[in-house]
Design a protein around this motif. Structure first.
Motif, PDB file in Angstrom:
ATOM      1  N   LEU A   1      91.170  35.758  22.580  1.00 28.38           N
ATOM      2  CA  LEU A   1      90.283  36.144  22.428  1.00 28.38           C
ATOM      3  C   LEU A   1      89.584  36.465  23.955  1.00 28.38           C
TER       4      LEU A   1
ATOM      5  N   ASN B   1      89.352  38.876  12.326  1.00 27.99           N
ATOM      6  CA  ASN B   1      88.592  39.897  10.640  1.00 27.99           C
ATOM      7  C   ASN B   1      87.967  40.515  11.645  1.00 27.99           C
TER       8      ASN B   1
ATOM      9  N   ASN C   1      88.264  40.833  16.184  1.00 28.46           N
ATOM     10  CA  ASN C   1      88.149  40.568  17.615  1.00 28.46           C
ATOM     11  C   ASN C   1      89.731  41.193  18.372  1.00 28.46           C
TER      12      ASN C   1
ATOM     13  N   GLU D   1      81.170  37.744   7.738  1.00 32.03           N
ATOM     14  CA  GLU D   1      80.000  36.432   8.345  1.00 32.03           C
ATOM     15  C   GLU D   1      78.434  37.465   8.032  1.00 32.03           C
TER      16      GLU D   1
ATOM     17  N   ARG E   1      75.836  41.925  13.049  1.00 29.39           N
ATOM     18  CA  ARG E   1      76.911  42.599  14.460  1.00 29.39           C
ATOM     19  C   ARG E   1      78.070  43.198  13.653  1.00 29.39           C
ATOM     20  N   HIS E   2      78.260  42.368  12.378  1.00 28.29           N
ATOM     21  CA  HIS E   2      79.260  43.299  11.817  1.00 28.29           C
ATOM     22  C   HIS E   2      78.866  44.202  11.040  1.00 28.29           C
TER      23      HIS E   2
ATOM     24  N   TRP F   1      82.148  43.029  21.702  1.00 28.46           N
ATOM     25  CA  TRP F   1      82.812  44.313  20.921  1.00 28.46           C
ATOM     26  C   TRP F   1      82.163  44.487  19.631  1.00 28.46           C
TER      27      TRP F   1
ATOM     28  N   HIS G   1      79.730  38.889  24.982  1.00 28.35           N
ATOM     29  CA  HIS G   1      79.549  39.002  23.679  1.00 28.35           C
ATOM     30  C   HIS G   1      78.499  38.162  23.837  1.00 28.35           C
TER      31      HIS G   1
ATOM     32  N   GLN H   1      84.272  38.117  25.885  1.00 30.36           N
ATOM     33  CA  GLN H   1      84.999  38.457  24.925  1.00 30.36           C
ATOM     34  C   GLN H   1      85.998  39.604  25.172  1.00 30.36           C
TER      35      GLN H   1
HETATM   36  C1  FUC Z   1      83.399  36.425  15.150  1.00 35.76           C
HETATM   37  C2  FUC Z   1      82.015  37.282  15.621  1.00 35.76           C
HETATM   38  C3  FUC Z   1      81.577  36.523  17.217  1.00 35.76           C
HETATM   39  C4  FUC Z   1      82.543  35.762  17.472  1.00 35.76           C
HETATM   40  C5  FUC Z   1      83.929  35.293  17.000  1.00 35.76           C
HETATM   41  C6  FUC Z   1      84.874  35.250  17.963  1.00 35.76           C
HETATM   42  O1  FUC Z   1      82.691  34.900  14.291  1.00 35.76           O
HETATM   43  O2  FUC Z   1      81.219  36.867  14.818  1.00 35.76           O
HETATM   44  O3  FUC Z   1      80.273  37.642  16.904  1.00 35.76           O
HETATM   45  O4  FUC Z   1      83.391  37.416  17.945  1.00 35.76           O
HETATM   46  O5  FUC Z   1      83.763  35.990  16.163  1.00 35.76           O
END
Ligand code: FUC
Length: 819
Positions: free
Chosen positions: A360, A379, A381, A508, A587-588, A627, A672, A676
């Protein structure tokens, strides 16, 4: 006179490619980092890494080593999952999401470790007496050489420090010098926050030894050793307590080695002390300048493959932090070049064959308990970290991830069996250096089954770029295993007969109308990933002539997957029911996986879905974490909307606190917040996608050139699928001007261009029609979407393009010119 001037400017503008990029490829500052880690500059060789503070009186090299993780070999599967599965599915299909969620949290989420932490080694600190009153301060990170430098003056003496983490010698090397004799006096010592540690000095050599932390019931057993040895020119060296004192030297070179006992995720039996000593003994005899030359040569073998020139700007004369502060308000295209190449620099520095995959935070972390453990969130990153790898000509840097995926396929086989009674292998949404696969954190996050499925696509992607069947053979079982898992795990939805992943989530995010639970069956992203996993297994089996029966069974199941749907707000539906909230700006935006990195949504093949994706992007808005902005740059590039992509780049390249959401730190680390590294890599990938895409049946040149960068630009060395290399591409006044492409594998080269082109030395260029005969460009057509009766989706107007076919020969180069 005016014409003469214009000619000179033109010559400077168009002929000094190399020179200009050289001057621009530095992060530089006129003040030290102070106490702020995010001001310090990262160096690394994929194994060892350091953050260089450039502080005058108390210099800090914050040290990392890629295998220093808390815990030890462990598993975290929850075997109760299997027994609860039927009931959970029944509840989900009955719309009893909350009850299902409770059962999931009780039976599927792990009762053991939720993943281990990537931990720092410690600091090497250098304390210089009487240097408070310095002047002429300057520090830089030269990303063309992978060397950090600090220069300042005290009492008429100019002091210089240089540092790099050698690629060939695997150690950190620091040189301190002064331009007058006998001016270097300082004390040097290690510090570390580990509770189990020993700091000692033997024979004028510093040693820091430690064991990593216990975490969530797993005993810390990674042992590490850092050693620092000093080569002193003139002056004296003495050991005082646990530090080394240098007195009145002319120059000093410090050799720092770091090693651990880690061999692989199930074996930590190496001797960390011997390893560290061996590296040091091998390097210590070598001369600094020679080591530096060898280091730069290895680094540039990778880095120099891609060159980008977006034109020079007056703003480039300012320090990097000031450029960052100004970027959103001024025209500074060469800052885009710097940020772009910094992404490549960070990948080369944090991910080397034989080392660990970039986590990360890449390989840079100073905290004993970093955010999200600085582990692998799969999922989004971790995948994002590797988006630039193939296309920016850093295929070798993909290796640590490809290896991690193969290891996850080993550990994930047991997870599939123990937790779900399924064949094949699987991973949920997180993993770590021990390759855990259990479900962590809670149902909303952890009960998502596609970590393995998504990652497996990287193995296929690598094949599409290199075209090596022996390699494909070597990863075939992993691709097959990912498909095998789903073939056992998918369940028939009683209402519509579709085959669905259940339980699952859309990473998420939670639809309000599902009793405020994220738990679902058949989320759009899950369906898209299963579609890809099946397709790649089918194709790999066909290419290798294996497992026909199995491939046929996948073809049958593929037809039964839920199709994508367009909902009442003209959006691409995130879930099977039309429950998206057009004001949701989570964000997702996982269901846009189908747009990027996958290739299921296309302006040419699925115009309705393409329009729906556009609406979804607009509804979700621009403001988000680092991200997420990086992902949006890629999405807008795929939407062929260069101006919107550039808007996201401007948002991302903004210091924190100005916009809502994420931004960028002074050292150009993505925020972030907190730091990250995914956002850095995501944006480098996105800029590439703005200039060239090779996913939708053709090599598409300049698909999303923004107005701000359209006047002039040139890029050398991008890689496209099918083994093509864009040796050199130049554009002027918004038009593709000239492009040279090398074909490494032969086969049909299908080009999509924004304006008419001709093939150099040949009159005609064949207009393409039908399906591209090049197998690496084969696209998987999705089923027609189901469109809500309440929707009134309008198709988007697509920019006209020209489509050409050239049958290429292996290793030949083809040049195209503007017509
Ligand atoms: C996911 C993202 C968060 C963060 C984490 C490391 O859970 O929803 O924003 O980047 O990874």
């Amino acid at each position: 006179m005016k014409n003469y001037l214009v000619t000179i400017l033109f010559l400077i503008g168009f002929s000094s490619f190399g020179q200009r990029e050289k001057n621009d490829l530095k992060l530089w500052y006129n003040k030290p980092s102070g106490a702020v880690w995010e001001n310090a500059l990262p160096i690394g060789n994929g194994f060892q890494a350091a953050m260089v503070y450039g502080n005058v009186e108390r210099e800090i090299f914050q040290l990392n080593e890629g295998t220093v993780w808390s815990g030890s070999p462990n598993r975290n599967d929850n075997p109760n999952a299997k027994g609860a599965l039927d009931e959970i599915r029944k509840l989900l299909f009955a719309g009893e999401y909350k009850q299902a969620e409770k059962l999931i949290n009780d039976n599927i989420i792990t009762k053991k470790s939720h993943g281990q932490m990537f931990q720092p080694v410690g600091n090497l600190e250098l304390t210089f007496p009487d240097q408070q009153n310095y002047t002429d301060y300057y520090r830089e990170l030269d990303i063309e050489k992978a060397v950090a430098k600090t220069i300042y003056k005290v009492n008429g003496v100019t002091y210089t420090r240089e540092a790099f983490t050698s690629f060939p010698d695997r150690i950190l090397v620091i040189k301190l010098s002064a331009d007058k004799p006998q001016q270097l006096s300082f004390t040097s010592n290690f510090t570390s926050e580990h509770t189990k540690q020993k700091i000692a000095v033997t024979n004028n050599e510093l040693s820091l030894w430690g064991i990593t932390s216990d975490h969530e019931g797993v005993e810390g057993k990674v042992k590490f050793n850092a050693l620092a040895r000093f080569k002193v020119d003139g002056g004296k060296i003495n050991a005082v307590d646990n530090s080394i004192q240098i007195d009145k030297a002319n120059s000093v070179v410090i050799y720092v080695s770091i090693a651990s006992n880690f061999i692989n995720y199930k074996d930590i039996s190496a001797d960390e002390n011997k390893r560290a000593k061996d590296f040091l003994d091998k390097a210590f005899g070598k001369n600094f300048d020679k080591m530096k030359t060898a280091h730069i040569a290895v680094y540039q073998k990778y880095f120099n493959r891609v060159k980008l020139d977006l034109g020079a700007t007056a703003a480039a004369k300012l320090p990097t932090d000031e450029r960052l502060a100004n970027f959103r308000n001024v025209s500074d295209p060469s800052f885009v070049t710097l940020y772009y190449q910094y992404g490549r620099y960070l990948l080369i520095s944090s991910s080397q064959p034989g080392g660990q995959a970039a986590n990360l935070q890449g390989i840079w972390n100073h905290s004993m308990k970093p955010a999200w453990d600085s582990k692998y969130t799969i999922n989004i990153n971790t995948e994002m970290n590797y988006w630039p790898a193939e296309k920016t000509n850093l295929s070798e840097m993909h290796q640590p991830l490809l290896k991690m995926i193969q290891e996850l396929a080993e550990t994930g086989k047991e997870t599939a069996k123990v937790m779900y009674g399924a064949r094949g292998w699987m991973a949920h949404h997180n993993t770590d250096i021990w390759r855990i696969n259990g479900a962590v954190d809670g149902a909303t996050w952890g009960v998502w089954n596609a970590g393995g499925g998504w990652l497996s696509q990287h193995l296929w992607e690598h094949y599409l770029y290199i075209g090596d069947k022996t390699y494909l053979q070597s990863v075939y079982e992993v691709l097959k295993g990912a498909a095998l898992f789903y073939s056992d795990f998918l369940v028939k939805d009683p209402t519509n007969g579709w085959l669905e992943v259940a339980p699952g989530n859309s990473p998420e995010n939670t639809p309000k109308s599902h009793q405020n639970s994220a738990m679902t069956a058949g989320s759009t992203m899950d369906n898209q990933i299963v579609f890809d996993v099946f397709n790649t297994a089918i194709k790999a089996s066909e290419i290798l002539g294996k497992d026909k029966e199995f491939a046929d069974s996948l073809k049958t199941m593929r037809k039964m997957l839920p199709p994508m749907q367009i909902g009442k707000h003209n959006q691409l539906q995130e879930w099977l029911d039309d429950v998206d909230d057009p004001k949701d700006n989570h964000r997702h935006i996982s269901h846009l996986y189908g747009l990027y990195p996958s290739n299921q949504i296309s302006p040419y093949r699925t115009p309705e879905l393409f329009a729906a994706a556009n609406n979804t992007l607009l509804q979700r808005g621009d403001v988000s974490t680092g991200w997420s902005m990086g992902w949006k740059v890629n999405w807008w590039a795929k939407m062929q909307n260069g101006n919107h992509a550039f808007k996201l780049i401007k948002n991302q390249l903004t210091p924190l606190g100005i916009n809502q959401g994420g931004g960028t730190y002074n050292n150009l680390f993505d925020a972030h917040p907190p730091f990250q590294i995914d956002g850095n890599f995501g944006c480098t990938s996105g800029i590439t996608e703005m200039l060239m895409q090779s996913s939708d049946g053709a090599i598409h040149l300049l698909p999303a050139l923004p107005d701000d960068l359209s006047n002039y630009g040139e890029i050398l060395g991008l890689k496209a699928r099918g083994g093509f290399e864009i040796k050199d591409m130049k554009w002027k006044s918004g038009k593709l001007f000239r492009v040279t492409i090398q074909s490494n594998l032969g086969g049909n080269l299908r080009l999509r261009t924004p304006n008419e082109m001709i093939l150099k030395d040949s009159k005609n260029l064949k207009i393409a029609s039908g399906v591209n005969s090049n197998e690496f460009f084969e696209v998987d057509q999705v089923e027609k979407p189901i469109i809500s009766k309440e929707s009134d989706t309008k198709l988007l107007e697509i920019k006209p393009t020209f489509l050409y076919d050239v049958m290429t020969a292996k290793s030949k180069t083809y040049t195209f010119l503007i017509k």
